[in-house]
Design a protein around this motif. Sequence first.
Motif: not given
Length: 269
Positions: A142-167
């Motif tokens: 947010a700070d980096e974006t503001a310093s660049a004079g831009a707006d910031l939008v944060i989007v939630s991630m989609p749900p995924i199937v949890i495998d051994d890597f993410y568990a």
Amino acid sequence: MTYKKLFITQPQIRGTLLIASAAILITALSGCVSPSAGATSSAETRRDMPNIMWIGDSIVENEAPALDAALTAAGAHFIDQSEVGGGTVVDSGGIMSEITQDVWHTLSGAIKKTKPDTIVYQITTYDWGTPEQQKAGYQRLADETASAGADLVIVSMPPIVIDDFYAPHVAEMATASDSARSVAEGSEGKVTFLDASSLWGTDGAAKRAQRGADGIHACQQASASFAAWFMTEFAKVSNLEPAAPKTWAIGKWTSAETYAKFDCPTAGK
């Protein structure tokens, strides 16, 4: 790159996601776009050509072709800053510190070079760590974006199937959206948080989540669905009027190389 090694350790998960016919897809997407009467006209928007930077992980990479088409049709310039196997701005320690430092180095240079008007960050599957670490990463963005004079939008991630890597990281991933929402709520309107669960739901294994064969990434139809949803939501916080899906939902973007990596249907075949 270390993050590429991290990416290829993810096991493939069985599943199929068939792309719908073009006619059905456009009909379904048309209901997602409802430009407001007071929005800036297409002609005015096209003269401005706002720069929209899109950042995140390989899920973001797969959503990029459709979003590029949708934003371009609306008169914006799309800047793809996705990172395969990384993209996170959250430093949760260990190997993730190395990945995050690399992301910040690349991102800072890209922001200076392209001068985006809006930066859109989709929470990544690597936004691990404590809520405090997550908030610190989002606040820095947010700070980096503001310093660049831009707006910031944060989007939630989609749900995924949890495998051994993410568990081992399920609990950490579960707090990321609340952490981002907290930063947005304390930003005095400088940061917008968009909750994509209204599109995907919360179960990665459900049909509504539209995950591809690996249970994680999106194929063409899911990417188009996301682009239509995002354009509608983005219009509420910007002066960019969405273009009708029929102007962008069918095109060369459906044959983008990124889809072949995840066993997605090949357009036209």
